[in-house]
Design a protein around this motif. Sequence first.
Motif, PDB file in Angstrom:
ATOM      1  N   GLU A 261       0.842  -1.183   0.000  1.00  0.00           N
ATOM      2  CA  GLU A 261       0.000   0.000   0.000  1.00  0.00           C
ATOM      3  C   GLU A 261       0.884   1.243   0.000  1.00  0.00           C
ATOM      4  OE1 GLU A 261      -2.979   0.174   2.934  1.00  0.00           O
ATOM      5  OE2 GLU A 261      -3.727  -1.856   2.588  1.00  0.00           O
ATOM      6  N   VAL A 262       0.540   2.183  -0.850  1.00  0.00           N
ATOM      7  CA  VAL A 262       1.325   3.405  -0.990  1.00  0.00           C
ATOM      8  C   VAL A 262       0.501   4.566  -0.436  1.00  0.00           C
ATOM      9  CG1 VAL A 262       2.478   4.955  -2.605  1.00  0.00           C
ATOM     10  CG2 VAL A 262       2.501   2.503  -3.017  1.00  0.00           C
ATOM     11  N   PHE A 263       1.133   5.365   0.411  1.00  0.00           N
ATOM     12  CA  PHE A 263       0.478   6.533   0.991  1.00  0.00           C
ATOM     13  C   PHE A 263       1.223   7.778   0.532  1.00  0.00           C
ATOM     14  CE2 PHE A 263      -0.217   2.954   3.822  1.00  0.00           C
ATOM     15  CZ  PHE A 263      -1.583   3.006   4.022  1.00  0.00           C
ATOM     16  N   ASN A 264       0.510   8.705  -0.059  1.00  0.00           N
ATOM     17  CA  ASN A 264       1.104   9.929  -0.566  1.00  0.00           C
ATOM     18  C   ASN A 264       0.599  11.127   0.233  1.00  0.00           C
ATOM     19  OD1 ASN A 264       2.577   8.907  -2.964  1.00  0.00           O
ATOM     20  ND2 ASN A 264       0.529   8.299  -3.600  1.00  0.00           N
ATOM     21  N   PHE A 265       1.419  12.169   0.274  1.00  0.00           N
ATOM     22  CA  PHE A 265       1.070  13.380   0.999  1.00  0.00           C
ATOM     23  C   PHE A 265      -0.164  14.021   0.374  1.00  0.00           C
ATOM     24  CE2 PHE A 265       1.357  17.956   1.668  1.00  0.00           C
ATOM     25  CZ  PHE A 265       1.536  18.020   3.043  1.00  0.00           C
ATOM     26  N   HIS A 266      -1.227  14.105   1.153  1.00  0.00           N
ATOM     27  CA  HIS A 266      -2.496  14.704   0.705  1.00  0.00           C
ATOM     28  C   HIS A 266      -2.975  14.075  -0.605  1.00  0.00           C
ATOM     29  CE1 HIS A 266      -2.428  18.642   3.236  1.00  0.00           C
ATOM     30  NE2 HIS A 266      -2.137  17.576   3.937  1.00  0.00           N
ATOM     31  N   HIS A 267      -2.631  12.803  -0.814  1.00  0.00           N
ATOM     32  CA  HIS A 267      -3.065  12.054  -1.996  1.00  0.00           C
ATOM     33  C   HIS A 267      -2.518  12.660  -3.288  1.00  0.00           C
ATOM     34  CE1 HIS A 267      -5.721  10.064   0.811  1.00  0.00           C
ATOM     35  NE2 HIS A 267      -6.237  11.220   1.146  1.00  0.00           N
ATOM     36  N   LEU A 268      -1.383  13.353  -3.197  1.00  0.00           N
ATOM     37  CA  LEU A 268      -0.731  13.898  -4.384  1.00  0.00           C
ATOM     38  C   LEU A 268       0.318  12.894  -4.845  1.00  0.00           C
ATOM     39  CD1 LEU A 268      -0.222  17.603  -3.252  1.00  0.00           C
ATOM     40  CD2 LEU A 268      -1.933  16.742  -4.839  1.00  0.00           C
ATOM     41  N   HIS A 269       0.154  12.373  -6.054  1.00  0.00           N
ATOM     42  CA  HIS A 269       1.073  11.374  -6.566  1.00  0.00           C
ATOM     43  C   HIS A 269       2.278  12.010  -7.252  1.00  0.00           C
ATOM     44  CE1 HIS A 269      -1.767   8.088  -5.733  1.00  0.00           C
ATOM     45  NE2 HIS A 269      -2.677   8.985  -6.031  1.00  0.00           N
ATOM     46  N   ASN A 270       2.173  13.278  -7.582  1.00  0.00           N
ATOM     47  CA  ASN A 270       3.307  14.012  -8.135  1.00  0.00           C
ATOM     48  C   ASN A 270       3.909  14.846  -7.011  1.00  0.00           C
ATOM     49  OD1 ASN A 270       5.167  15.379  -9.665  1.00  0.00           O
ATOM     50  ND2 ASN A 270       3.695  16.695 -10.686  1.00  0.00           N
ATOM     51  N   LEU A 271       4.881  14.272  -6.299  1.00  0.00           N
ATOM     52  CA  LEU A 271       5.425  14.929  -5.118  1.00  0.00           C
ATOM     53  C   LEU A 271       6.345  16.089  -5.450  1.00  0.00           C
ATOM     54  CD1 LEU A 271       6.140  11.899  -2.776  1.00  0.00           C
ATOM     55  CD2 LEU A 271       4.120  13.335  -2.934  1.00  0.00           C
ATOM     56  N   SER A 272       6.616  16.358  -6.731  1.00  0.00           N
ATOM     57  CA  SER A 272       7.428  17.520  -7.070  1.00  0.00           C
ATOM     58  C   SER A 272       6.717  18.821  -6.731  1.00  0.00           C
ATOM     59  CB  SER A 272       7.792  17.499  -8.565  1.00  0.00           C
ATOM     60  OG  SER A 272       6.616  17.560  -9.360  1.00  0.00           O
ATOM     61  N   THR A 273       5.400  18.764  -6.517  1.00  0.00           N
ATOM     62  CA  THR A 273       4.651  19.968  -6.135  1.00  0.00           C
ATOM     63  C   THR A 273       4.648  20.188  -4.635  1.00  0.00           C
ATOM     64  OG1 THR A 273       2.565  18.716  -6.036  1.00  0.00           O
ATOM     65  CG2 THR A 273       3.153  19.719  -8.140  1.00  0.00           C
ATOM     66  N   VAL A 274       5.084  19.198  -3.863  1.00  0.00           N
ATOM     67  CA  VAL A 274       5.076  19.325  -2.405  1.00  0.00           C
ATOM     68  C   VAL A 274       6.411  19.924  -1.982  1.00  0.00           C
ATOM     69  CG1 VAL A 274       4.701  18.139  -0.222  1.00  0.00           C
ATOM     70  CG2 VAL A 274       3.594  17.308  -2.278  1.00  0.00           C
ATOM     71  N   ARG A 275       6.524  21.218  -2.120  1.00  0.00           N
ATOM     72  CA  ARG A 275       7.746  21.918  -1.747  1.00  0.00           C
ATOM     73  C   ARG A 275       7.376  23.313  -1.247  1.00  0.00           C
ATOM     74  NH1 ARG A 275      10.732  22.098  -7.419  1.00  0.00           N
ATOM     75  NH2 ARG A 275      12.468  22.130  -5.982  1.00  0.00           N
ATOM     76  N   SER A 276       8.228  23.837  -0.384  1.00  0.00           N
ATOM     77  CA  SER A 276       7.958  25.131   0.220  1.00  0.00           C
ATOM     78  C   SER A 276       8.041  26.230  -0.831  1.00  0.00           C
ATOM     79  CB  SER A 276       8.950  25.393   1.351  1.00  0.00           C
ATOM     80  OG  SER A 276       8.738  26.663   1.916  1.00  0.00           O
ATOM     81  N   ARG A 277       7.183  27.231  -0.696  1.00  0.00           N
ATOM     82  CA  ARG A 277       7.197  28.358  -1.627  1.00  0.00           C
ATOM     83  C   ARG A 277       8.216  29.410  -1.229  1.00  0.00           C
ATOM     84  NH1 ARG A 277       1.317  30.033  -3.642  1.00  0.00           N
ATOM     85  NH2 ARG A 277       2.660  30.784  -5.295  1.00  0.00           N
ATOM     86  N   GLY A 278       8.864  29.210  -0.132  1.00  0.00           N
ATOM     87  CA  GLY A 278       9.905  30.105   0.355  1.00  0.00           C
ATOM     88  C   GLY A 278      10.603  29.428   1.516  1.00  0.00           C
ATOM     89  N   TYR A 279      11.668  30.063   2.016  1.00  0.00           N
ATOM     90  CA  TYR A 279      12.450  29.417   3.063  1.00  0.00           C
ATOM     91  C   TYR A 279      11.624  29.316   4.346  1.00  0.00           C
ATOM     92  CZ  TYR A 279      16.263  28.304   6.206  1.00  0.00           C
ATOM     93  OH  TYR A 279      17.062  27.688   7.120  1.00  0.00           O
ATOM     94  N   GLY A 280      11.178  28.091   4.660  1.00  0.00           N
ATOM     95  CA  GLY A 280      10.503  27.823   5.912  1.00  0.00           C
ATOM     96  C   GLY A 280       9.076  28.323   6.014  1.00  0.00           C
ATOM     97  N   ILE A 281       8.459  28.776   4.897  1.00  0.00           N
ATOM     98  CA  ILE A 281       7.103  29.315   4.997  1.00  0.00           C
ATOM     99  C   ILE A 281       6.051  28.287   4.607  1.00  0.00           C
ATOM    100  CG2 ILE A 281       7.943  31.626   4.492  1.00  0.00           C
ATOM    101  CD1 ILE A 281       6.704  31.368   1.709  1.00  0.00           C
ATOM    102  N   GLY A 282       6.469  27.126   4.101  1.00  0.00           N
ATOM    103  CA  GLY A 282       5.505  26.106   3.711  1.00  0.00           C
ATOM    104  C   GLY A 282       4.857  26.411   2.376  1.00  0.00           C
ATOM    105  N   ASN A 283       3.777  25.719   2.105  1.00  0.00           N
ATOM    106  CA  ASN A 283       3.051  25.891   0.847  1.00  0.00           C
ATOM    107  C   ASN A 283       1.568  25.680   1.119  1.00  0.00           C
ATOM    108  OD1 ASN A 283       2.010  25.873  -1.745  1.00  0.00           O
ATOM    109  ND2 ASN A 283       3.650  24.629  -2.600  1.00  0.00           N
TER     110      ASN A 283
END
Length: 274
Positions: free
Chosen positions: A152-174
């Motif tokens: 079973e595979v678990f993805n962050f917020h069900h996003l299978h393209n994890l290249s989008t799961v990155r901070s929009r700035g230093y330490g501010i999250g997304n």
Amino acid sequence: FLFREGKRNQAQSRANNTTETPDNNMVYGLIRSVQAAVKYRGGWKGLMEHMYTNGDYPFKFGTYMGCDAGGNRYYENRVDYPFGQHRWVEPGDIHNYDSASIPPEWHGWMTSMNDAPPAAEEDYIGERKQHIIPLESRSDAKIDHNVGHQEEVFNFHHLHNLSTVRSRGYGIGNPVVGLPPGAKDSYYTQPGSPYNDASIRPRINIGDLDEGKGGGRAYKSEKWAERLRTPDEKAAIENAKLENVKATIAVEKANAARRKMAMGSRGAGTVAGP
């Protein structure tokens, strides 16, 4: 002749019936579609929401085939829509959705690679196992079909393209993908990349420019220290180097004079030089 006569009678019948005009039929069909869509979507709110986000989906009806862990719902209608449009997905998160939100098992069904949806996968495998010819040899395998074990595979917020799961700035999250501030990026990095945790070496400092003042400007190399120095500090270092060179030259001149005197006292003859 009979065909022409039948067409003439149909035209006469349409001319006599003035209430059933094409415009009336179109309006009536639109009203019936809206009524069915309101019922299908659970009310006006659901209809307006889908009209705003999903285009033609509010007026597209089909058989519910299942859903995935992200809440995406999958439908099929092979009667009213041509091939290629007969399967569609209605996203579970209408505010953050892209094609990568479809898991691989449903992607194969969406693109008609197979006709068995993942919801019926176990039934399909069980039916196909009935056609497997058993071997006479003994097997210790725990799986009795060719699909094999699946993790079973678990993805962050069900996003299978994890290249989008990155901070929009230093330490501010997304906030777009729900990545909280200070959380680590989830996209994949190649081994050897400076962003790969396994490739990041701990920083080892070799000194501190403010060591006498309690520290504050630590450096790991002389080049790093050069970047941290102020213009006055750089000028002082250059002056110290110049004074060191002058002192070295004076010492060499004194040594040369002593050598000259020593050679002269020994009767070395003519000594070239000033």
